[in-house]
Design an enzyme around this catalytic site. Structure first.
Site, mmCIF file in Angstrom:
data_model
loop_
_atom_site.group_PDB
_atom_site.id
_atom_site.type_symbol
_atom_site.label_atom_id
_atom_site.label_comp_id
_atom_site.label_asym_id
_atom_site.label_seq_id
_atom_site.Cartn_x
_atom_site.Cartn_y
_atom_site.Cartn_z
ATOM 1 N N GLU A 308 0.819 -1.216 0.000
ATOM 2 C CA GLU A 308 0.000 0.000 0.000
ATOM 3 C C GLU A 308 0.851 1.262 0.000
ATOM 4 O OE1 GLU A 308 -2.652 -0.586 3.379
ATOM 5 O OE2 GLU A 308 -4.005 -1.761 2.130
ATOM 6 N N ASP A 387 -8.672 -8.602 4.434
ATOM 7 C CA ASP A 387 -8.443 -7.452 5.308
ATOM 8 C C ASP A 387 -9.548 -7.265 6.331
ATOM 9 O OD1 ASP A 387 -7.279 -5.231 6.300
ATOM 10 O OD2 ASP A 387 -7.601 -3.945 4.564
ATOM 11 N N GLU A 415 -12.518 -1.547 12.246
ATOM 12 C CA GLU A 415 -12.429 -0.845 10.962
ATOM 13 C C GLU A 415 -13.552 -1.221 10.000
ATOM 14 O OE1 GLU A 415 -8.711 -1.441 8.984
ATOM 15 O OE2 GLU A 415 -9.376 -0.478 7.147
HETATM 16 O O1 GCW Z 1 -7.046 -2.354 5.999
HETATM 17 C C1 GCW Z 1 -5.999 -1.560 5.732
HETATM 18 C C2 GCW Z 1 -6.307 -0.275 6.391
HETATM 19 C C3 GCW Z 1 -5.123 0.624 6.403
HETATM 20 C C4 GCW Z 1 -3.997 -0.115 7.098
HETATM 21 C C5 GCW Z 1 -3.721 -1.410 6.350
HETATM 22 C C6 GCW Z 1 -2.669 -2.248 7.031
HETATM 23 C C7 GCW Z 1 -2.243 0.782 8.437
HETATM 24 O O2 GCW Z 1 -7.397 0.302 5.746
HETATM 25 O O3 GCW Z 1 -5.486 1.794 7.087
HETATM 26 O O4 GCW Z 1 -2.849 0.677 7.191
HETATM 27 O O5 GCW Z 1 -4.892 -2.172 6.299
HETATM 28 O O6 GCW Z 1 -3.045 -3.167 7.750
HETATM 29 O O7 GCW Z 1 -1.498 -1.991 6.854
#
Ligand code: GCW
Length: 846
Positions: A308, A387, A415
């Site tokens: 990311e 995720d 989240e």
């Molecule tokens: O799910 C995603 C989140 C990000 C997060 C990433 C991760 C810290 O939306 O905000 O970044 O996972 O776990 O690295």
């Protein structure tokens, strides 16, 4: 753990106690552990006249003693009988060696595992002696908390003889706090650690947090976000971080840091961060030495790399093992560990490629590296391959690394599961994952044994929770704290039952009345299935706004982009084909028995069907229902279950703390309304896409609903919602602010009622936007029936499922010809947007 339960009145040191925690106020003042489950009384042990003493001088033993004094004092204060009857009795705290020296004739456990403890008692009344013996200092602290837990759970502590130890060595929380005080995916206000680029002056809340963590056996806390971590390794910041470590140290919670693998270049001035470059190696070694000089018990590093947008070893053609081992070498002589995250994937996948699959990434990247990691590296993998969705299969990587220590990352911060505005107790989900049998080599291989290091005989392993605590009562919602508690308890002992953990938490936090405990436990246990039902069932993932808030419904946001959270819904069917035969091949990443189960739709459990297979809407589940009917039914059921949570909570009125009662009542009512927003968005989306009606005629039919766009409007303008499913009928009305000079002062929507006479509940669905606070007045025949301000802090600044909110006005008498009117008064940028009103006869629903 040997637990003997006796009836509601229990004996402690010959004293009958009735512990009623309702007396403790839910104070909003200083941030303390009292706001969570560690209720204590300030006036100490005197009432019970029970001496508490430590045998050694260690910091943690002193904490254990203080904690016992505080906790026993609380119990004494609320005891009904026996004040002072136990004069002379004592609790003694020490390590096994200290106990052996102090009481040579007393049998002490000889073989306690690290961080373990033994609790025993001898004598009675004035001669009662309870000994808390720890394998080490941390063990004494955990033993003290276990004793207090027994007391709060009303166990017979006068005849103690038990021992326990943690199942896995690494039990950490990760905080995604930024130096500016914001928290990535945090839903409880600002950071307790940082503000304005620095460590906060007042670290009292940090010490209280560490106390909470220690009480459930958590032994490490990584305090900074895995994104943008480089500034945390500057000399000035490290000096400040030593204060944070100091605040947590008395509770045995070691500081850890997320590090940016590009730090040697970003803050070290080197031209490269290539993990194999000697200058880079030397930089990390020197950095680790600098850290340990300031923080001798520093726990280690967490790494997010090549993920990311974070830099990583791939830039130099190096592997995650090269990067992990570089850091491991720097930490090794100091006893530190590296938690290297397996959350590495390409977020620019080609969505037109039916073989592309984000779920495959962790296994594809890490499995070939098995055996190449240094012994102090632990690969940290999210519980599912995507995720933190409402439901995912277990990550196949847990079975794919047999020569590497592994940790599982879960989220306490919700989240994708309602962001603490929704009650979702996640322990049942975690427990399913922990118990999941991967059948590695055809033998029993539950995930919990992999994490304990036992399954593949690895030196390390554990569980890590992304906690996201903030200054707003730790997690914002009082009941969300059950998740933090449950994480610690399961990491300590994954055999524990989530319902039992919930009961234990409730007794310590809310009250011991058996009916109160039963109700709260029932609510907690119902909450995850309910959330899964009204968001994304059958393994479709949480059908939320993937590219934005991750909160409200936005079904297509996952499609046609490279993020790879696809569900591939089309006119004919839905789901991702991950089979080996015709799909992405992901199912083949599991050991053979499990791979076989997921390979065909017929053998895949219903709850994960759409994660593994693309099927027509008319496909019949094992339950006998078609997929489309299940989508309708589960969403209506989920919304009903959310409404039931409100009723269950209402039954506690007057039996629990009033402030807690009111706080949660408001939250649960909001949740029930938002569950309807979710239900309608998904049911109607799939109705339109599939063209197949709901057998029960609910989806798309809302008999009592009067749309705002059909009302007589004054000032209000009709708008199209984006996405369309986030507003009833795809449209809403907005009291658009005309211009700075001539803003709308207010707008009205008016309907004439022409149904039967009777008594009704009337729900008003509106959009509570950021920033600003609009206000609404609801009138019947010109008389105000309700008015409120829309000032909640919900994501998104345009009318959207994130901020669509239902407010129900109850018990309104109506007859044909009555005029119903909503007046919306914009506040700053909030244009008092309105979706509909819905009239429901009292007693037939919301
Ligand atoms: O799910 C995603 C989140 C990000 C997060 C990433 C991760 C810290 O939306 O905000 O970044 O996972 O776990 O690295």
């Amino acid at each position: 753990m040997g637990q003997r339960k006796i009836d509601f009145y229990h004996r402690f040191a010959g004293v009958a106690l009735e512990i009623t925690l309702c007396a403790f106020a839910w104070s909003a003042a200083a941030q303390t552990a009292d706001q969570a489950w560690l209720r204590s009384s300030p006036d100490g042990t005197s009432a019970l006249q029970l001496r508490v003493r430590a045998l050694g001088n260690g910091l943690l033993e002193q904490s254990a003693v203080r904690e016992l004094q505080r906790g026993i004092g609380g119990a004494a204060k609320t005891s009904r009988l026996g004040q002072g009857r136990s004069a002379g009795a004592e609790i003694v705290v020490g390590t096994v060696e200290e106990v052996r020296m102090a009481f040579p004739s007393r049998p002490v456990p000889a073989d306690l595992a690290p961080e373990g403890y033994g609790l025993s008692s001898t004598g009675s009344d004035a001669h009662l002696r309870i000994v808390v013996a720890g394998a080490d200092e941390r063990g004494t602290l955990y033993g003290a908390f276990a004793l207090l837990r027994s007391l709060a759970s009303e166990e017979d502590v006068a005849h103690l003889n038990l021992r326990d130890h943690p199942a896995m060595p690494v039990r950490w929380v990760d905080e995604w706090d930024n130096a500016d005080g914001s928290i990535e995916r945090g839903y409880a206000g600002r950071s307790i650690f940082f503000e304005g680029g620095k460590v906060r002056e007042n670290l009292a809340p940090v010490a209280e947090y560490a106390r909470l963590l220690a009480s459930v056996g958590v032994n490490g806390c990584n305090v900074n976000n895995v994104n943008n971590a480089a500034p945390f390794l500057t000399p000035a910041m490290l000096r400040d971080l030593a204060r944070v470590a100091g605040a947590m140290r008395p509770w045995g919670v070691r500081l850890a840091l997320s590090v940016d693998i590009a730090s040697p270049q970003k803050i070290g001035g080197l031209p490269t961060f290539d993990p194999l470059d000697p200058a880079v190696k030397a930089w990390w070694k020197a950095k680790a030495d600098e850290i340990y000089a300031l923080i001798p018990d520093f726990a280690g590093f967490t790494v997010k790399a090549d993920s990311e947008g974070q830099p990583g070893p791939a830039s130099f053609g190096r592997t995650p093992a090269d990067a992990a081992n570089l850091l491991a070498a720097a930490l090794q002589s100091h006893g530190g560990v590296v938690l290297y995250r397996a959350f590495v994937y390409n977020h620019h996948l080609d969505w037109r490629d039916l073989k592309a699959d984000r779920a495959r990434a962790a296994y594809d990247i890490f499995h070939p590296l098995d055996g190449k990691f240094a012994p102090n590296v632990i690969v940290q993998t999210k519980e599912g391959p995507i995720d933190f969705q409402a439901r995912e299969p277990v990550s196949p990587l847990f079975g794919g690394l047999t020569q590497t220590s592994q940790a599982m990352e879960i989220q306490v911060t919700q989240e994708y599961t309602g962001q603490q505005r929704h009650l979702v107790y996640l322990a049942p989900m975690w427990k399913q994952v922990l118990d999941f049998d991967l059948r590695s080599n055809g033998k029993s291989t539950p995930v919990k044994e992999v994490l304990a290091g036992a399954a593949f005989r690895q030196p390390l392993g554990g569980m890590v929770a992304v906690a996201g605590v903030g200054r707003d009562a730790w997690l914002g919602s009082p009941l969300a704290l059950a998740n933090l508690y449950a994480f610690g308890r399961l990491a300590w002992n994954p055999e524990l039952d989530p319902a039992e953990i919930a009961a234990e938490w409730t007794r310590q936090t809310i009250g011991t009345n058996p009916e109160v405990v039963r109700t709260v436990v029932r609510m907690l246990m119902q909450s995850w299935p309910a959330y899964e039902n009204y968001t994304g069932p059958l393994g479709m993932q949480t059908l939320t706004d993937i590219t934005g808030s991750h909160y409200g419904p936005n079904i297509e946001s996952s499609e046609n982009n490279g993020w790879g959270q696809w569900h591939r819904a089309d006119r004919e069917g839905v789901g991702m084909d991950r089979s080996v035969a015709t799909g992405t091949g992901y199912a083949g990443q599991y050991p053979p028995e499990v791979a076989k189960r997921y390979e065909t739709a017929a053998s895949t459990p219903d709850e994960l069907l759409l994660f593994f297979h693309h099927v027509p809407y008319t496909y019949r589940l094992h339950s006998g229902k078609t997929v489309i009917q299940h989508i309708y039914d589960s969403h209506y059921q989920g919304a009903d279950e959310a409404a039931k949570l409100v009723d269950e909570w209402a039954s506690l009125k007057g039996r629990i703390d009033t402030r807690l009662y009111e706080q949660m009542r408001a939250r649960l009512e909001y949740q029930a309304g938002h569950a309807i927003v979710w239900r309608d968005a998904i049911a109607e989306y799939f109705l339109k896409l599939s063209g197949i009606p709901d057998e029960q005629g609910r989806a798309g039919h809302h008999p009592g609903r009067l749309e705002a766009e059909d009302a007589r409007l004054t000032g209000y303008k009709i708008i199209d919602a984006t996405p369309w499913e986030d507003a009833s009928g795809g449209k809403a009305v907005s009291c658009v602010l005309a211009s700075e000079n001539a803003p709308q002062r207010s707008c009205t929507a008016e309907w004439t009622y022409n149904g039967q006479a009777g008594r009704f509940n009337i729900a008003v669905r509106y959009f509570d936007l950021q920033p600003g606070a609009a206000s609404f007045i609801f009138k019947v025949n010109g008389t105000t029936a309700a008015n409120w301000t829309a000032a909640a802090a919900l994501p998104s600044s345009r009318p959207h499922g994130d901020n669509s909110t239902r407010r129900t006005v109850r018990g309104i008498d109506l007859k044909p010809g009555d005029v119903l009117r909503v007046e919306g008064v914009p506040g700053q940028a909030d244009p008092a947007a309105l979706d509909y009103i819905e009239i429901t006869p009292v007693g037939t629903g919301q």
